[in-house]
Design a protein around this motif. Structure first.
Motif, PDB file in Angstrom:
ATOM      1  N   ASN A 112       0.810  -1.213   0.000  1.00  0.00           N
ATOM      2  CA  ASN A 112       0.000   0.000   0.000  1.00  0.00           C
ATOM      3  C   ASN A 112       0.850   1.274   0.000  1.00  0.00           C
ATOM      4  O   ASN A 112       0.325   2.367  -0.200  1.00  0.00           O
ATOM      5  N   ILE A 113       2.146   1.110   0.213  1.00  0.00           N
ATOM      6  CA  ILE A 113       3.042   2.262   0.122  1.00  0.00           C
ATOM      7  C   ILE A 113       3.026   2.827  -1.300  1.00  0.00           C
ATOM      8  O   ILE A 113       3.357   3.978  -1.533  1.00  0.00           O
ATOM      9  N   GLY A 114       2.580   2.001  -2.263  1.00  0.00           N
ATOM     10  CA  GLY A 114       2.542   2.411  -3.658  1.00  0.00           C
ATOM     11  C   GLY A 114       1.427   3.367  -4.016  1.00  0.00           C
ATOM     12  O   GLY A 114       1.361   3.855  -5.153  1.00  0.00           O
ATOM     13  N   LEU A 115       0.546   3.652  -3.090  1.00  0.00           N
ATOM     14  CA  LEU A 115      -0.478   4.684  -3.295  1.00  0.00           C
ATOM     15  C   LEU A 115      -0.775   5.324  -1.942  1.00  0.00           C
ATOM     16  O   LEU A 115      -1.892   5.322  -1.451  1.00  0.00           O
ATOM     17  N   MET A 116       0.291   5.856  -1.343  1.00  0.00           N
ATOM     18  CA  MET A 116       0.170   6.486  -0.030  1.00  0.00           C
ATOM     19  C   MET A 116      -0.039   7.986  -0.234  1.00  0.00           C
ATOM     20  O   MET A 116       0.849   8.667  -0.746  1.00  0.00           O
ATOM     21  N   PRO A 117      -1.193   8.524   0.113  1.00  0.00           N
ATOM     22  CA  PRO A 117      -1.492   9.931  -0.166  1.00  0.00           C
ATOM     23  C   PRO A 117      -0.457  10.897   0.402  1.00  0.00           C
ATOM     24  O   PRO A 117      -0.104  10.830   1.567  1.00  0.00           O
ATOM     25  N   GLY A 118       0.028  11.773  -0.467  1.00  0.00           N
ATOM     26  CA  GLY A 118       0.941  12.821  -0.041  1.00  0.00           C
ATOM     27  C   GLY A 118       2.367  12.383   0.212  1.00  0.00           C
ATOM     28  O   GLY A 118       3.231  13.222   0.485  1.00  0.00           O
ATOM     29  N   LEU A 119       2.664  11.102   0.120  1.00  0.00           N
ATOM     30  CA  LEU A 119       4.019  10.621   0.399  1.00  0.00           C
ATOM     31  C   LEU A 119       4.928  10.854  -0.804  1.00  0.00           C
ATOM     32  O   LEU A 119       6.123  11.097  -0.661  1.00  0.00           O
ATOM     33  N   VAL A 120       4.353  10.768  -1.994  1.00  0.00           N
ATOM     34  CA  VAL A 120       5.055  11.105  -3.230  1.00  0.00           C
ATOM     35  C   VAL A 120       4.308  12.265  -3.876  1.00  0.00           C
ATOM     36  O   VAL A 120       3.091  12.202  -4.052  1.00  0.00           O
ATOM     37  N   THR A 121       5.028  13.326  -4.210  1.00  0.00           N
ATOM     38  CA  THR A 121       4.373  14.512  -4.785  1.00  0.00           C
ATOM     39  C   THR A 121       4.982  14.951  -6.109  1.00  0.00           C
ATOM     40  O   THR A 121       4.556  15.953  -6.673  1.00  0.00           O
ATOM     41  N   SER A 122       5.987  14.204  -6.615  1.00  0.00           N
ATOM     42  CA  SER A 122       6.594  14.551  -7.899  1.00  0.00           C
ATOM     43  C   SER A 122       7.167  13.296  -8.552  1.00  0.00           C
ATOM     44  O   SER A 122       7.462  12.307  -7.875  1.00  0.00           O
ATOM     45  N   TYR A 123       7.310  13.351  -9.855  1.00  0.00           N
ATOM     46  CA  TYR A 123       7.891  12.217 -10.579  1.00  0.00           C
ATOM     47  C   TYR A 123       9.361  12.012 -10.220  1.00  0.00           C
ATOM     48  O   TYR A 123       9.837  10.877 -10.155  1.00  0.00           O
ATOM     49  N   GLU A 124      10.073  13.103 -10.006  1.00  0.00           N
ATOM     50  CA  GLU A 124      11.487  13.000  -9.655  1.00  0.00           C
ATOM     51  C   GLU A 124      11.656  12.219  -8.360  1.00  0.00           C
ATOM     52  O   GLU A 124      12.516  11.335  -8.248  1.00  0.00           O
ATOM     53  N   GLN A 125      10.826  12.533  -7.378  1.00  0.00           N
ATOM     54  CA  GLN A 125      10.867  11.820  -6.110  1.00  0.00           C
ATOM     55  C   GLN A 125      10.457  10.359  -6.305  1.00  0.00           C
ATOM     56  O   GLN A 125      11.101   9.440  -5.791  1.00  0.00           O
ATOM     57  N   ALA A 126       9.396  10.143  -7.092  1.00  0.00           N
ATOM     58  CA  ALA A 126       8.874   8.786  -7.318  1.00  0.00           C
ATOM     59  C   ALA A 126       9.922   7.874  -7.937  1.00  0.00           C
ATOM     60  O   ALA A 126      10.193   6.773  -7.431  1.00  0.00           O
ATOM     61  N   TYR A 127      10.515   8.324  -9.027  1.00  0.00           N
ATOM     62  CA  TYR A 127      11.501   7.472  -9.700  1.00  0.00           C
ATOM     63  C   TYR A 127      12.811   7.380  -8.928  1.00  0.00           C
ATOM     64  O   TYR A 127      13.594   6.449  -9.137  1.00  0.00           O
ATOM     65  N   GLY A 128      13.023   8.324  -8.019  1.00  0.00           N
ATOM     66  CA  GLY A 128      14.199   8.261  -7.166  1.00  0.00           C
ATOM     67  C   GLY A 128      14.126   7.116  -6.168  1.00  0.00           C
ATOM     68  O   GLY A 128      15.148   6.664  -5.635  1.00  0.00           O
ATOM     69  N   TRP A 129      12.918   6.637  -5.920  1.00  0.00           N
ATOM     70  CA  TRP A 129      12.736   5.523  -4.979  1.00  0.00           C
ATOM     71  C   TRP A 129      13.496   4.281  -5.405  1.00  0.00           C
ATOM     72  O   TRP A 129      13.989   3.536  -4.560  1.00  0.00           O
TER      73      TRP A 129
END
Length: 341
Positions: A112-129
């Protein structure tokens, strides 16, 4: 049978056994793998980019594996029900799937971390994971559960509504809304909404009948499922979003482990290379969705930074807290993810 005949038969059988045609290595044999997903089918160049990506993946892996790997693609949940895909991969009953990871949250809470509201707010942050501690830990957990992450795919999302735009938490009060995950549902409930749980390919029918008034989903799904036909308002994610979904291309570890090292390398290399296509396509759809809804005469608005912070504040005390208390893995993943904010 005479001795001479027997010797002839034995000689012939020995020659056949030694024949390269009967002793082909696994690399030279053909294996057909099935890829299932819930999105509308298309072609290599037209349609939902997630379907196009599976077709690009299939074509390139077949080429690099010298034809030893082929693929059969089943769009629109035509092979099996959407929510059965993750479990089927874990059991080795399905080879591959491109599916929102959070759909398996009831089976494996950590995802469920994959759709955690507000935890990811940009693509740069997302792909940085992917190369950050949080990504490595998520990959470890999934491998332990029998799943191989092949391609990292992230998408921003928005809200389609039958009535008014949903921007601030106050706008959601009293509305029947689909969030897309347990955690998203928690913040919607905290905002006063009545939540509806169903896969994205069932949103259209629910909104058409009025069983649901609004839905959060990816920009691509907002387009592909023609939700503009049943919507009067759209809140886009192009200016920022608290709804970022991780929907990777995944493979059953049981099936992956049966392949040769060369085949495994082809799958993982092509999967990684296609992430650039996924990122570009997702960003393009964030822009395109506004045009689609404007043409349908829907009111189109963007999520502003102030509203984003309000949703994030609700998420910290509800969804994040609830997730972190699930188990030690969830607590660790959340802490690692917060490092990327």
């Amino acid at each position: 049978m005479t001795a001479t005949t027997r010797r002839s038969v034995v000689t012939t059988l020995a020659a056949l056994a030694a024949s390269p045609l009967l002793s082909l290595p696994a690399w030279a044999q053909t294996t057909t793998l099935k890829i299932s997903h819930q999105f509308p089918g298309g072609t290599l160049t037209e349609g939902d980019f997630r379907d196009r990506m599976t077709r690009m993946f299939a074509a390139e892996v077949e080429k690099r594996s010298k034809g030893s790997l082929k693929f059969a693609i089943y769009p629109g949940s035509s092979l099996m029900k959407t929510n059965a895909q993750f479990s089927s991969m874990r059991k080795g009953a399905l080879d591959m799937s491109l599916v929102p990871l959070s759909y398996a949250g009831g089976e494996v809470p950590e995802v469920n971390i994959g759709l955690m509201p507000g935890l990811v707010t940009s693509y740069e942050q997302a792909y940085g994971w992917k190369n950050a501690e949080v990504g490595k830990e998520l990959n470890r957990i999934l491998l332990e559960k029998g799943i191989v992450l092949v391609s990292w795919i992230w998408q921003a999302g928005g809200v389609a509504s039958r009535t008014k735009p949903v921007v601030d938490p106050d706008d959601a009060k009293g509305m029947k809304i689909r969030g897309g995950s347990r955690e998203m549902d928690l913040i919607l409930k905290a905002a006063g909404a009545a939540v509806v749980s169903l896969p994205s390919n069932e949103i259209y029918a629910a909104m058409q009948t009025g069983a649901m008034e609004a839905a959060l989903t990816s920009s691509t799904s907002l387009i592909s499922f023609r939700l503009e036909e049943v919507s009067k308002a759209l809140t886009t994610g192009r200016a920022g979003a608290y709804w970022f979904m991780f929907e990777p291309l995944m493979m059953s570890k049981a099936i992956f482990d049966k392949l040769t090292k060369e085949q495994q390398a082809a799958i993982m290399t092509v999967g990684a290379e296609l992430e650039a296509f996924a990122l570009k396509s997702a960003k393009e759809d964030d822009q395109a969705v506004a045009n689609v809804y404007q043409k349908a005469n829907a009111k189109v608005v963007d999520l502003n930074p102030a509203a984003l912070k309000k949703w994030q504040a609700i998420a910290r005390t509800t969804a994040w807290k609830d997730y972190g208390e699930k188990n030690a893995n969830c607590a660790k993943l959340l802490a690692l993810a917060e490092k990327t904010l």
